[in-house]
Write an enzyme that holds these catalytic residues in place. Structure first.
Site, mmCIF file in Angstrom:
data_model
loop_
_atom_site.group_PDB
_atom_site.id
_atom_site.type_symbol
_atom_site.label_atom_id
_atom_site.label_comp_id
_atom_site.label_asym_id
_atom_site.label_seq_id
_atom_site.Cartn_x
_atom_site.Cartn_y
_atom_site.Cartn_z
ATOM 1 C CG ASP A 50 -4.875 5.250 9.855
ATOM 2 O OD1 ASP A 50 -6.004 4.869 9.544
ATOM 3 O OD2 ASP A 50 -3.834 4.667 9.533
ATOM 4 C CE LYS A 105 -2.615 2.930 3.018
ATOM 5 N NZ LYS A 105 -2.703 3.334 4.415
#
Length: 434
Positions: free
Chosen positions: A121, A22
């Site tokens: 996040d 990722k």
């Protein structure tokens, strides 16, 4: 909001192939903005964060084609800079942390970029100073609207410069590197991040015609070029997913083989799990984790309690500390988990405590785990995933627990793990997506 319902207590058996990395994919895809020619990228993970970035580039006018399984071509010949001022761009890019890495390529090629304060996040402060100071040293001007939370970056011409980064930021180094390859003259970046993701980005840029030396070290030298061409690039397997699966195998007493992991690029990860007492067998470029009835955490040579802490590469990546923490709950022995980089990443431990884990949260950065050696298995619970890495740690806990658990807000897990429920169910897990 989607949820997982997990029936715990099932051992897994079989093979898993790690997805593409990722963190590398986000950098590589942004780098396609540096050239008007076609760039083909293979082994792109089919996950939310990456798919959202691909769609963002499409909306910017980049021609994107799906050319095979996990493979895309990108041609940034006609980028629509006016779109950068649109409300749609602001909304899309603000929700995606990786969007900050379009700044370097856009400023290098067009002398202009706009970026809202990015999301991602909720794991504490993640400042952008390293990105911006580095690009400023190359000659760009930054203005920030505190009312709109928007950064605007302009540059008539970028010029090479020496810089000593205040932190070895992975995305910061990537952003500066992508700006420097088209700057006039020579750029030296000291205290550069040197993770495999950065090495891959540097190798790809060199294939495109850039002149980068020092790859793999913390001292990068870039000789600017006038333009870059197209290329083909294959993304590495995701080391974070590899580590997550090692921890999952140990925690659930499973027998799993991880295929084609690019072992040489895993760094300290396998040995760190071995210090946790987990048997990690290398077979060529595969990893085999045999069934563990028990596993015991080592102590330091003087007998003191083991500590796992994150550090810049080649140290242990902070993205795996949540996995190490949950794996320690069922080990024999005790360990201190020290998350230095983010001050909110350990707050998910209250959910593990509710499941029966013995954990003392010392402060926002440190947690002491007293392993129970499977004497008491975790019990099922209802949880909410706060971020990607805590989400996979909670999934591992639920798979090892007695009873049926529910995890809400699994979009956070989907941001980083491709079809995780289908892949694990194929080797014996019992996970239902609602």
């Amino acid at each position: 909001m989607a949820s997982f319902v997990i029936e715990g207590g099932h051992c897994l058996h079989g093979e898993l192939v790690p997805q593409g990395a990722k963190n590398e994919a986000l950098q590589i895809i942004c780098a396609t903005l540096l050239t008007p020619e076609e760039v083909k990228i293979y082994n792109i993970p089919d996950i939310l964060d990456v798919n959202n970035l691909i769609q963002l580039l499409r909306d910017m006018g980049v021609e994107v084609n799906h050319i095979g399984v996990n493979a895309y071509s990108f041609k940034a010949e006609n980028v629509n800079l006016d779109y950068l001022h649109s409300e749609d761009f602001m909304k899309r890019s603000a929700s995606l942390r990786g969007s900050v890495m379009i700044v370097g390529p856009l400023v290098a090629r067009y002398g202009f970029a706009v970026i809202p304060k990015p999301g991602g996040d909720k794991i504490g402060r993640r400042r952008l100073d390293t990105h911006f100071i580095g690009i400023q040293k190359l000659g760009a001007d930054f203005t920030y609207s505190s009312s709109q939370h928007i950064y605007e970056i302009t540059a008539k011409e970028l010029k090479g410069s020496y810089m000593l980064l205040d932190e070895a930021s992975v995305t910061g180094t990537a952003n500066i590197l992508m700006a420097a390859v088209l700057a006039k003259g020579s750029t030296t970046i000291y205290n550069a991040a040197c993770e495999p993701y950065l090495q891959q980005l540097s190798k790809m840029l060199n294939k495109m015609g850039a002149k980068i030396s020092g790859i793999g070290s913390n001292l990068l030298t870039i000789e600017g070029v006038d333009s870059l061409k197209g290329c083909k690039h294959t993304i590495l397997p995701d080391m974070i997913e590899v580590g997550s699966f090692i921890g999952m195998a140990a925690m659930t007493g499973s027998d799993i083989t991880l295929k084609n992991v690019s072992y040489k690029d895993l760094g300290i990860i396998p040995d760190s799990f071995r210090r946790m007492g987990v048997c990690v067998e290398q077979i060529g470029d595969d990893i085999h984790i045999p069934r563990h009835d028990t596993y015991e955490i080592e102590t330091f040579i003087d007998g003191s309690i083991m500590t796992f802490s994150d550090a810049p590469w080649p140290g242990l990546t902070p993205d795996l500390l949540s996995v190490f923490l949950v794996v320690a709950t069922q080990a024999k022995g005790s360990v201190l988990i020290h998350q230095k980089m983010f001050e909110s990443r350990l707050f998910f431990v209250d959910k593990l405590i509710d499941m029966g884990a013995q954990i003392i949260l010392c402060d926002p950065h440190r947690a002491a785990v007293i392993g129970q050696g499977r004497a008491r298995t975790l019990k099922s619970s209802v949880m909410v995933s706060p971020d990607i890495r805590a989400g996979i740690a909670l999934l591992i806990a639920a798979m090892s627990a007695e009873g049926t658990s529910t995890i809400h807000n699994i979009d956070q897990i989907d941001r980083g793990y491709q079809e995780i429920d289908k892949r694990l169910n194929a080797i014996g897990a019992r996970i239902t997506r609602l």
